[in-house]
Scaffold this motif. Sequence first.
Motif, PDB file in Angstrom:
ATOM      1  N   LEU A   1       0.843  -1.195   0.000  1.00  0.00           N
ATOM      2  CA  LEU A   1       0.000   0.000   0.000  1.00  0.00           C
ATOM      3  C   LEU A   1       0.878   1.246   0.000  1.00  0.00           C
ATOM      4  O   LEU A   1       1.865   1.316   0.734  1.00  0.00           O
ATOM      5  CB  LEU A   1      -0.908   0.023   1.226  1.00  0.00           C
ATOM      6  N   LEU A   2       0.518   2.212  -0.794  1.00  0.00           N
ATOM      7  CA  LEU A   2       1.249   3.474  -0.823  1.00  0.00           C
ATOM      8  C   LEU A   2       0.910   4.292   0.425  1.00  0.00           C
ATOM      9  O   LEU A   2      -0.154   4.101   1.035  1.00  0.00           O
ATOM     10  CB  LEU A   2       0.889   4.256  -2.083  1.00  0.00           C
ATOM     11  N   PRO A   3       1.796   5.208   0.837  1.00  0.00           N
ATOM     12  CA  PRO A   3       1.561   5.963   2.083  1.00  0.00           C
ATOM     13  C   PRO A   3       0.226   6.688   2.124  1.00  0.00           C
ATOM     14  O   PRO A   3      -0.456   6.694   3.154  1.00  0.00           O
ATOM     15  CB  PRO A   3       2.736   6.952   2.111  1.00  0.00           C
TER      16      PRO A   3
ATOM     17  N   LYS B   1      -4.368   2.858  -5.659  1.00  0.00           N
ATOM     18  CA  LYS B   1      -3.078   3.534  -5.658  1.00  0.00           C
ATOM     19  C   LYS B   1      -3.148   4.983  -5.191  1.00  0.00           C
ATOM     20  O   LYS B   1      -2.143   5.547  -4.759  1.00  0.00           O
ATOM     21  CB  LYS B   1      -2.468   3.505  -7.076  1.00  0.00           C
ATOM     22  N   THR B   2      -4.312   5.615  -5.282  1.00  0.00           N
ATOM     23  CA  THR B   2      -4.418   7.028  -4.943  1.00  0.00           C
ATOM     24  C   THR B   2      -5.316   7.231  -3.736  1.00  0.00           C
ATOM     25  O   THR B   2      -6.124   6.357  -3.376  1.00  0.00           O
ATOM     26  CB  THR B   2      -4.980   7.838  -6.125  1.00  0.00           C
ATOM     27  N   VAL B   3      -5.190   8.389  -3.102  1.00  0.00           N
ATOM     28  CA  VAL B   3      -6.016   8.739  -1.945  1.00  0.00           C
ATOM     29  C   VAL B   3      -7.492   8.799  -2.337  1.00  0.00           C
ATOM     30  O   VAL B   3      -8.366   8.316  -1.614  1.00  0.00           O
ATOM     31  CB  VAL B   3      -5.559  10.092  -1.364  1.00  0.00           C
ATOM     32  N   LYS B   4      -7.790   9.359  -3.503  1.00  0.00           N
ATOM     33  CA  LYS B   4      -9.177   9.487  -3.960  1.00  0.00           C
ATOM     34  C   LYS B   4      -9.806   8.120  -4.163  1.00  0.00           C
ATOM     35  O   LYS B   4     -10.967   7.894  -3.775  1.00  0.00           O
ATOM     36  CB  LYS B   4      -9.206  10.272  -5.276  1.00  0.00           C
ATOM     37  N   GLU B   5      -9.065   7.186  -4.760  1.00  0.00           N
ATOM     38  CA  GLU B   5      -9.591   5.841  -4.955  1.00  0.00           C
ATOM     39  C   GLU B   5      -9.883   5.161  -3.619  1.00  0.00           C
ATOM     40  O   GLU B   5     -10.907   4.476  -3.468  1.00  0.00           O
ATOM     41  CB  GLU B   5      -8.589   5.001  -5.758  1.00  0.00           C
ATOM     42  N   ALA B   6      -9.006   5.349  -2.641  1.00  0.00           N
ATOM     43  CA  ALA B   6      -9.204   4.746  -1.325  1.00  0.00           C
ATOM     44  C   ALA B   6     -10.430   5.337  -0.625  1.00  0.00           C
ATOM     45  O   ALA B   6     -11.215   4.605  -0.009  1.00  0.00           O
ATOM     46  CB  ALA B   6      -7.949   4.946  -0.475  1.00  0.00           C
ATOM     47  N   MET B   7     -10.606   6.641  -0.707  1.00  0.00           N
ATOM     48  CA  MET B   7     -11.759   7.288  -0.079  1.00  0.00           C
ATOM     49  C   MET B   7     -13.061   6.810  -0.704  1.00  0.00           C
ATOM     50  O   MET B   7     -14.036   6.501  -0.007  1.00  0.00           O
ATOM     51  CB  MET B   7     -11.615   8.807  -0.198  1.00  0.00           C
ATOM     52  N   ASP B   8     -13.109   6.728  -2.029  1.00  0.00           N
ATOM     53  CA  ASP B   8     -14.324   6.290  -2.721  1.00  0.00           C
ATOM     54  C   ASP B   8     -14.659   4.842  -2.374  1.00  0.00           C
ATOM     55  O   ASP B   8     -15.826   4.504  -2.154  1.00  0.00           O
ATOM     56  CB  ASP B   8     -14.138   6.433  -4.244  1.00  0.00           C
ATOM     57  N   LEU B   9     -13.648   3.977  -2.300  1.00  0.00           N
ATOM     58  CA  LEU B   9     -13.894   2.574  -1.986  1.00  0.00           C
ATOM     59  C   LEU B   9     -14.348   2.407  -0.536  1.00  0.00           C
ATOM     60  O   LEU B   9     -15.203   1.565  -0.240  1.00  0.00           O
ATOM     61  CB  LEU B   9     -12.632   1.755  -2.251  1.00  0.00           C
TER      62      LEU B   9
END
Length: 466
Positions: free
Chosen positions: A349-351, A387-395
């Motif tokens: 996982l990226l930071p 990979k991105t913060v936006k993708e993590a928030m949406d999921l």
Amino acid sequence: MAQHWQELIPIDRYIVAANGLLHEYDRKVLTFLYQPLIGSTCFSLYMTLWAELEENRLWSEPSSHHLLMNLLGLNLKDIYEARLKLEGIGLLKTYVKMDEEERSFIYELHPPLSPEQFFLDGMLNIFLYRKIGKNHFARLKRFFTDQQKPLEESFVEVTKEFQDVFASATPGSLQYMQNIQSELNPEDDQQFIGRNEQKPIVIDVNTFNFDLLQAGLNDSLVPKKALTPKVKEVISNLAFLYNIDPIQMKNIVLGAINEANEIDSEELRKAARDWYQYVHYDQLPSLIERTQPPLYRVQLEEPKTQEEQLIRSLETTSPVKVFKDSSGGVEPSTSDLDIIEEVMFKQKLLPGVMNVLIQFVLLKTDMKFTKGYVEKIASHWARKQVKTVKEAMDLAKKENSTYLGWREPSKTGKTSKQKPIRTEVLPDWFEEKSESTAKDSSSTDINKELEAKKRAIEEKLKAFRK
């Protein structure tokens, strides 16, 4: 942010080149010293490219990335990301040529650092020590060193010098050398096969604000000439490694001045390491101190909304600081830090993505950070290739109910029907009502209006009958 399919497609051709001969000993260095830092995928890519070079050759035959995908059993996205890591750690240089119909690459393999260079690097050795631990680090150090053979006093060197063995050249031979002088150099499009010395990793000095550092240093104590290019290189490396800002670096530099008003590089490294271990309770830097790589940052423009400001914050803050801020300023325990680092390493996982996971877990489990629960969500995100913060928030918002069902049940086996009271402040990215909730609220308001009108009509009918 460029996507991998914009940079690379399967039909793109490539040629492997070597910046000097690669030796069999390099395989051990790559396996034991580099692989723990870059991972097995990067290691396999490097070894596969190396295998395309014939023995004692510097160039390979042309090939396509489609073949590389089949050889490695990887998709193009994984190959592209592995290539970037090899470039970043100094093992690969990439050159590209754009034609009207196709795109061609040259992958130039660079040899790894020698064991001596690696163990004295000042950055890679620190990361390796933090990654594998003290005992394994000492074992590897023993593996790459050997005892010096002591020369006893009874031994006397009897080696002959060149002039003692060979005679000087005669005038005729000197004339012969002059005649073939033009034949000694290789042709214009040729080069001698040999081994070039690998340079250590250097952080770009432009990433550190030296103007602010110089403004804080008194010329009478630290003259400007003391900040030589070599010293600046060391400072930029240490600032990246230990996350030191110019204000903190000022005190470290002042402690590394010698009697000749020069900055001692070794004292500078020691002072920076001591400062970091003092501030972080004798720990060394690791993955949890890193921030989201620029390649995977989506909030590149100046934030305009509250959500964009949050994304920018999560992209530019390390997981350990996000954990501390989400816990009300309380320092995370050693076990908490171990969970974060292990999850980041195993699930890759990226930071920035880890930051979103930390916030979600703490706020949804009453500030508990259980390893099993964290690993379960992290594994799902890894499979979804977040990979991105936006993708993590949406999921996280989409799978909220699923993740809540993954929480560990209470030890008594009983579940409380009472709705839990949540007193902590949720992140802005989670403060969203579902469409169903909005519809229910809207339908409730309509029913209230109908009931009121119905009662008013009944009152009128009663009055009319009287």
